[in-house]
Design a protein around this motif. Structure first.
Motif, PDB file in Angstrom:
ATOM      1  N   MET A   1      -0.700  84.665  56.235  1.00  0.00           N
ATOM      2  CA  MET A   1      -1.831  83.983  57.762  1.00  0.00           C
ATOM      3  C   MET A   1      -2.991  84.481  57.421  1.00  0.00           C
ATOM      4  N   PHE A   2      -3.201  85.901  57.409  1.00  0.00           N
ATOM      5  CA  PHE A   2      -4.602  86.344  57.278  1.00  0.00           C
ATOM      6  C   PHE A   2      -4.668  87.162  55.970  1.00  0.00           C
ATOM      7  N   GLY A   3      -5.907  87.208  55.359  1.00  0.00           N
ATOM      8  CA  GLY A   3      -5.972  88.078  54.181  1.00  0.00           C
ATOM      9  C   GLY A   3      -5.356  87.648  53.223  1.00  0.00           C
ATOM     10  N   LEU A   4      -5.210  86.316  52.673  1.00  0.00           N
ATOM     11  CA  LEU A   4      -4.338  85.978  51.487  1.00  0.00           C
ATOM     12  C   LEU A   4      -4.962  86.090  50.206  1.00  0.00           C
ATOM     13  N   GLY A   5      -4.444  87.078  49.537  1.00  0.00           N
ATOM     14  CA  GLY A   5      -4.963  87.313  48.178  1.00  0.00           C
ATOM     15  C   GLY A   5      -6.284  88.169  48.146  1.00  0.00           C
ATOM     16  N   LYS A   6      -6.536  88.835  49.284  1.00  0.00           N
ATOM     17  CA  LYS A   6      -7.654  89.610  49.228  1.00  0.00           C
ATOM     18  C   LYS A   6      -7.167  91.150  49.053  1.00  0.00           C
ATOM     19  N   LYS A   7      -8.000  92.026  48.685  1.00  0.00           N
ATOM     20  CA  LYS A   7      -7.815  93.406  48.727  1.00  0.00           C
ATOM     21  C   LYS A   7      -8.095  93.884  50.168  1.00  0.00           C
ATOM     22  N   ARG A   8      -7.170  94.534  50.730  1.00  0.00           N
ATOM     23  CA  ARG A   8      -7.337  95.122  52.179  1.00  0.00           C
ATOM     24  C   ARG A   8      -7.259  96.447  52.068  1.00  0.00           C
ATOM     25  N   SER A   9      -8.118  97.082  53.386  1.00  0.00           N
ATOM     26  CA  SER A   9      -8.129  98.460  53.498  1.00  0.00           C
ATOM     27  C   SER A   9      -6.672  98.637  54.290  1.00  0.00           C
ATOM     28  N   ASN A  41     -12.048  95.278  54.339  1.00  0.00           N
ATOM     29  CA  ASN A  41     -11.918  94.848  52.939  1.00  0.00           C
ATOM     30  C   ASN A  41     -12.342  96.049  51.812  1.00  0.00           C
ATOM     31  N   GLU A  42     -13.188  96.828  52.374  1.00  0.00           N
ATOM     32  CA  GLU A  42     -13.647  97.849  51.603  1.00  0.00           C
ATOM     33  C   GLU A  42     -12.690  99.139  51.766  1.00  0.00           C
ATOM     34  N   LYS A  43     -11.756  99.357  50.795  1.00  0.00           N
ATOM     35  CA  LYS A  43     -10.891 100.683  51.183  1.00  0.00           C
ATOM     36  C   LYS A  43     -11.634 102.064  51.333  1.00  0.00           C
ATOM     37  N   GLU A  44     -12.781 102.202  50.890  1.00  0.00           N
ATOM     38  CA  GLU A  44     -13.357 103.460  50.980  1.00  0.00           C
ATOM     39  C   GLU A  44     -14.363 103.616  52.095  1.00  0.00           C
TER      40      GLU A  44
END
Length: 74
Positions: A1-9, A41-44
């Protein structure tokens, strides 16, 4: 549903699992959409305490009990 294919924190993944949109959280917390996007989106990325407090209060009003340490390395 959300965040399809994106790198996520961790926080972004949690929002996705709960079905909470970044836009909805932005409106309820009064934190800018860009800041919410960075946090998701930014893990750090570690948000300022004042920013997290706004997000935490909004999520608690929505019925979620969250702890900053679950999502961000301190």
């Amino acid at each position: 549903m959300f965040g399809l294919g994106k790198k996520r924190s961790k926080f972004g993944k949690w929002l996705d699992r709960k079905g909470i949109s970044q836009l909805d959280l932005s409106k309820k917390s009064k934190v800018s959409r860009n800041t919410i996007s960075e946090i998701c989106n930014e893990k750090e990325h570690n948000p300022r305490i004042s920013t997290w407090v706004k997000i935490e209060k909004a999520l608690k009003r929505m019925g979620y009990d969250v702890n900053r340490n679950d999502f961000f390395d301190m």
